[in-house]
Write an enzyme that holds these catalytic residues in place. Structure first.
Site, PDB file in Angstrom:
ATOM      1  N   HIS A   1      -2.305   2.432  -5.964  1.00 15.41           N
ATOM      2  CA  HIS A   1      -3.171   1.272  -5.752  1.00 15.41           C
ATOM      3  C   HIS A   1      -3.385   0.488  -7.045  1.00 15.41           C
ATOM      4  O   HIS A   1      -3.625  -0.723  -7.017  1.00 15.41           O
ATOM      5  CB  HIS A   1      -4.515   1.709  -5.166  1.00 15.41           C
ATOM      6  CG  HIS A   1      -5.027   0.792  -4.108  1.00 15.41           C
ATOM      7  ND1 HIS A   1      -4.518   0.766  -2.821  1.00 15.41           N
ATOM      8  CD2 HIS A   1      -5.970  -0.171  -4.139  1.00 15.41           C
ATOM      9  CE1 HIS A   1      -5.140  -0.149  -2.118  1.00 15.41           C
ATOM     10  NE2 HIS A   1      -6.027  -0.736  -2.892  1.00 15.41           N
TER      11      HIS A   1
ATOM     12  N   LYS B   1      -2.549  -2.209   7.885  1.00 11.26           N
ATOM     13  CA  LYS B   1      -3.712  -1.640   8.538  1.00 11.26           C
ATOM     14  C   LYS B   1      -3.976  -2.349   9.860  1.00 11.26           C
ATOM     15  O   LYS B   1      -3.781  -3.547   9.986  1.00 11.26           O
ATOM     16  CB  LYS B   1      -4.942  -1.755   7.624  1.00 11.26           C
ATOM     17  CG  LYS B   1      -4.850  -0.840   6.419  1.00 11.26           C
ATOM     18  CD  LYS B   1      -6.144  -0.840   5.653  1.00 11.26           C
ATOM     19  CE  LYS B   1      -6.074   0.174   4.528  1.00 11.26           C
ATOM     20  NZ  LYS B   1      -5.920   1.534   5.026  1.00 11.26           N
TER      21      LYS B   1
ATOM     22  N   ARG C   1      -0.678  -1.926  -7.067  1.00 10.75           N
ATOM     23  CA  ARG C   1      -0.942  -2.988  -6.075  1.00 10.75           C
ATOM     24  C   ARG C   1      -1.864  -4.047  -6.675  1.00 10.75           C
ATOM     25  O   ARG C   1      -1.619  -5.243  -6.553  1.00 10.75           O
ATOM     26  CB  ARG C   1      -1.564  -2.362  -4.838  1.00 10.75           C
ATOM     27  CG  ARG C   1      -2.007  -3.345  -3.748  1.00 10.75           C
ATOM     28  CD  ARG C   1      -2.401  -2.561  -2.507  1.00 10.75           C
ATOM     29  NE  ARG C   1      -3.220  -3.313  -1.584  1.00 10.75           N
ATOM     30  CZ  ARG C   1      -2.747  -4.169  -0.675  1.00 10.75           C
ATOM     31  NH1 ARG C   1      -1.448  -4.395  -0.591  1.00 10.75           N
ATOM     32  NH2 ARG C   1      -3.563  -4.796   0.155  1.00 10.75           N
TER      33      ARG C   1
ATOM     34  N   ARG D   1       0.847  -1.191   0.000  1.00 11.31           N
ATOM     35  CA  ARG D   1       0.000   0.000   0.000  1.00 11.31           C
ATOM     36  C   ARG D   1       0.884   1.243   0.000  1.00 11.31           C
ATOM     37  O   ARG D   1       2.050   1.196   0.391  1.00 11.31           O
ATOM     38  CB  ARG D   1      -0.909   0.025   1.227  1.00 11.31           C
ATOM     39  CG  ARG D   1      -1.912  -1.122   1.303  1.00 11.31           C
ATOM     40  CD  ARG D   1      -2.787  -0.972   2.527  1.00 11.31           C
ATOM     41  NE  ARG D   1      -3.779  -2.039   2.609  1.00 11.31           N
ATOM     42  CZ  ARG D   1      -3.600  -3.190   3.232  1.00 11.31           C
ATOM     43  NH1 ARG D   1      -2.442  -3.422   3.846  1.00 11.31           N
ATOM     44  NH2 ARG D   1      -4.541  -4.105   3.269  1.00 11.31           N
TER      45      ARG D   1
ATOM     46  N   HIS E   1      -4.823  -9.142   3.229  1.00 10.34           N
ATOM     47  CA  HIS E   1      -6.278  -9.246   3.252  1.00 10.34           C
ATOM     48  C   HIS E   1      -6.710 -10.112   4.427  1.00 10.34           C
ATOM     49  O   HIS E   1      -6.183 -11.212   4.623  1.00 10.34           O
ATOM     50  CB  HIS E   1      -6.795  -9.886   1.964  1.00 10.34           C
ATOM     51  CG  HIS E   1      -6.670  -8.999   0.767  1.00 10.34           C
ATOM     52  ND1 HIS E   1      -6.855  -9.451  -0.516  1.00 10.34           N
ATOM     53  CD2 HIS E   1      -6.378  -7.681   0.658  1.00 10.34           C
ATOM     54  CE1 HIS E   1      -6.688  -8.454  -1.368  1.00 10.34           C
ATOM     55  NE2 HIS E   1      -6.390  -7.368  -0.675  1.00 10.34           N
TER      56      HIS E   1
ATOM     57  N   TYR F   1      -9.441 -11.354  -7.810  1.00 16.70           N
ATOM     58  CA  TYR F   1      -8.460 -11.185  -8.881  1.00 16.70           C
ATOM     59  C   TYR F   1      -8.436 -12.380  -9.826  1.00 16.70           C
ATOM     60  O   TYR F   1      -7.861 -12.304 -10.901  1.00 16.70           O
ATOM     61  CB  TYR F   1      -7.069 -11.000  -8.286  1.00 16.70           C
ATOM     62  CG  TYR F   1      -6.881  -9.711  -7.514  1.00 16.70           C
ATOM     63  CD1 TYR F   1      -6.605  -8.521  -8.164  1.00 16.70           C
ATOM     64  CD2 TYR F   1      -6.993  -9.695  -6.130  1.00 16.70           C
ATOM     65  CE1 TYR F   1      -6.450  -7.338  -7.463  1.00 16.70           C
ATOM     66  CE2 TYR F   1      -6.828  -8.520  -5.406  1.00 16.70           C
ATOM     67  CZ  TYR F   1      -6.556  -7.349  -6.086  1.00 16.70           C
ATOM     68  OH  TYR F   1      -6.400  -6.177  -5.380  1.00 16.70           O
TER      69      TYR F   1
END
Length: 297
Positions: A258, A189, A261, A164, A284, A293
């Site tokens: 992003h 995060k 990414r 990120r 994730h 994806y």
């Protein structure tokens, strides 16, 4: 305080972009935008200070609330829940660990009703095509200035690691060696540490940058710095990536880091990296987010 205007505007722009197999009509985008705006105002009035604080309870309260304490009609509830599912999908497209309380609410309603419900819109992840990746690499490595050498290493690192923007800006000089070894420990995060494992395909560019970086006189330990020796900010990183994409003639719904990414994730899966490893690399919390994806294969 929730940025009602900004979030609503960015959401409707996203809906109007090339993110869906079946694009939404102008009328539908306007309806969803108004609905999301009312939700944000509702949440703000309910005491929610930050959009990250929204829970399934707040979603349920908004979706089902009618006038004068009554229950909202079914068609109103359907529009509200559909709008919010897409809205939190939009937030997830930029911050994957965000979560989707609206989808949780819809799934909960389906379980209670004993059915599967309708299918949600199929959203396309924005990624670079192979020829676009080559064009971006060429453009990033074209200049032999300090900024040019830095940008070449910067683009290569994101394509290799899928980090990120905040994680890239938080890298230190020691992480340069970690990149060359194909392993990086980053704080993502929620202050969660994870190990990103990858092939450093752009190692020569990083080695060139490290040699240049060590010659710069600065007390800042950031891996990526400006010509003046100050660490890059997220805004600077976004500007660098966007500028390089523009110079390479690449125009996507997303124009910042992003996009790279997402591209890294698609390249990993295309080269045979296991879905579980891709999930761990991206940080994730839900493998379902990563599995989106797979359509690219």
């Amino acid at each position: 305080m929730i940025d009602v205007d900004g979030l609503t505007d960015r959401f409707t722009q996203w809906l109007a972009g090339p993110n869906f197999r079946n694009p939404y009509s102008v009328a539908t985008i306007r309806l969803y935008g108004v609905t999301v705006r009312r939700f944000l105002e509702f949440a703000d009035f309910d005491g929610v200070v930050d959009i990250h604080e929204v829970s399934i309870h707040i979603v349920r309260k908004y979706v089902t609330s009618g006038q004068n304490g009554t229950i909202a009609p079914k068609n109103t509830q359907t529009v509200r829940s559909s709008s919010l599912v897409l809205f939190f999908d939009y937030l997830e497209s930029n911050e994957e660990n965000f979560g989707n309380p609206a989808r949780e609410f819809v799934d909960d309603q389906k379980r209670k009703n004993g059915g599967r419900g309708g299918r949600s819109a199929s959203r396309l992840k924005t990624v670079l095509e192979w020829d676009e990746i080559d064009s971006l690499r060429f453009e990033a490595g074209r200049l032999e200035t300090i900024a040019g050498i830095r940008d070449a290493a910067l683009i290569g690192l994101i394509l290799d690691t899928g980090l990120r923007a905040s994680e890239v800006c938080g890298l230190t000089m020691a992480d340069g060696d970690g990149y060359l070894a194909g392993r990086l420990k980053v704080i993502g995060k929620g202050d969660k540490e994870r190990l990103v494992r990858f092939e450093p395909h752009h190692a020569p560019r990083m080695q060139s940058w490290l040699r240049t970086r060590r010659r710069l006189t600065t007390r800042d330990d950031s891996l990526f710095v400006t010509d003046q020796g100050n660490g890059l900010t997220i805004a600077m990183l976004y500007m660098i990536v966007s500028r390089l994409l523009g110079r390479a003639g690449i125009h996507k719904a997303q124009q910042g880091p992003h996009l790279l990414r997402h591209t890294a994730a698609s390249m990993w899966l295309a080269s045979g990296v296991e879905l579980k490893q891709v999930q761990e690399n991206l940080g994730h919390s839900n493998i379902g987010t990563t599995s989106r994806y797979l359509h690219l294969l």
